[in-house]
Enzyme design. Structure first.
Site, PDB file in Angstrom:
ATOM      1  N   CYS A 124       0.858  -1.178   0.000  1.00 58.20           N
ATOM      2  CA  CYS A 124       0.000   0.000   0.000  1.00 58.20           C
ATOM      3  C   CYS A 124       0.897   1.231   0.000  1.00 58.20           C
ATOM      4  CB  CYS A 124      -0.896  -0.019   1.242  1.00 58.20           C
ATOM      5  SG  CYS A 124      -2.000   1.404   1.350  1.00 58.20           S
ATOM      6  N   HIS A 135      -9.127  -3.791  -1.746  1.00 59.45           N
ATOM      7  CA  HIS A 135      -8.114  -3.005  -1.020  1.00 59.45           C
ATOM      8  C   HIS A 135      -8.429  -1.510  -1.110  1.00 59.45           C
ATOM      9  CE1 HIS A 135      -3.742  -2.159   0.106  1.00 59.45           C
ATOM     10  NE2 HIS A 135      -4.185  -0.987  -0.311  1.00 59.45           N
ATOM     11  N   GLU A 136      -8.742  -1.033  -2.329  1.00 53.07           N
ATOM     12  CA  GLU A 136      -9.020   0.406  -2.497  1.00 53.07           C
ATOM     13  C   GLU A 136     -10.313   0.798  -1.787  1.00 53.07           C
ATOM     14  OE1 GLU A 136      -6.594   2.085  -3.310  1.00 53.07           O
ATOM     15  OE2 GLU A 136      -5.491   0.378  -4.119  1.00 53.07           O
ATOM     16  N   HIS A 145     -10.044   1.455   1.861  1.00 49.80           N
ATOM     17  CA  HIS A 145      -9.551   2.789   2.225  1.00 49.80           C
ATOM     18  C   HIS A 145     -10.721   3.760   2.464  1.00 49.80           C
ATOM     19  CE1 HIS A 145      -5.212   2.556   1.896  1.00 49.80           C
ATOM     20  NE2 HIS A 145      -5.276   1.970   0.716  1.00 49.80           N
TER      21      HIS A 145
HETATM   22 NI    NI Z   1      -3.630   1.038  -0.158  1.00 47.70          NI
END
Ligand code: NI
Length: 183
Positions: free
Chosen positions: A107, A149-150, A153
């Site tokens: 990341c 994953h995005e 966030h």
């Molecule tokens: Ni990330």
């Protein structure tokens, strides 16, 4: 275009829930997305979420290029495993089955580290592009991983928080010791 400063783990903007993008077609959103893409490419990332550049909005950019997919896949299978450079506002994820896969993640907000993260391997996601059109796709493999994953966030979640086994949180320089198949 501008290369933006990337927030690092510990900055409060990475820990809060981001707000919906009120109008994905607004010029300032297009300008932000352009800068995010430039920043992502400059930093050699596969994806970037707006909170990572200190903007608490539900906007992500990502790509899942063919070279990241398993070379054993057929042409038809490969389709769900890849995605062109994509900009998505207000994305939503639906998990399609219980199968989970472990994969190494990094990341841009957690520089220098890699972690082995187990995630659902087969999802559907939807959202709005910057012309205001609805986008819906099926994703598998690395494609499913980068989207999850995005989108994490946007909910204030970084990948180490998804890890069950912190012995698999390692420095990039040590990845070579961990490339054997997991048992
Ligand atoms: Ni990330």
């Amino acid at each position: 275009m501008t290369i933006l400063k990337i927030a690092r783990m510990g900055h409060p903007v990475l820990a809060r829930r981001a707000d919906p993008v009120p109008d994905p077609t607004a010029p300032e959103i297009r300008a932000l997305a352009r800068d995010m893409i430039e920043t992502m490419i400059d930093a050699n990332g596969a994806g970037l979420a707006a909170p990572q550049v200190h903007v608490p909005l539900r906007l992500v950019v990502f790509q899942a290029p063919g070279e990241r997919t398993d070379p054993g896949l057929s042409e038809a299978e490969r389709f769900d495993h890849t995605a062109p450079l994509t900009i998505l506002a207000n994305p939503v994820i639906e998990i399609l089955d219980e199968i989970r896969e472990a994969g190494w993640e990094g990341c841009l907000s957690v520089p220098g580290l890699r972690g082995l993260v187990e995630r659902p391997a087969h999802i559907r996601y939807s959202g709005t592009d910057l012309d205001g059109n609805a986008v819906t796709r099926i994703a598998k493999g690395f494609h499913a991983r980068v989207v999850q994953h995005e989108c994490d966030h946007l909910d204030g979640v970084l990948y180490p928080q998804r890890m069950g086994d912190l012995t698999r949180l390692i420095f990039e320089s040590e990845v070579r010791h961990h490339l054997q198949p997991q048992d």
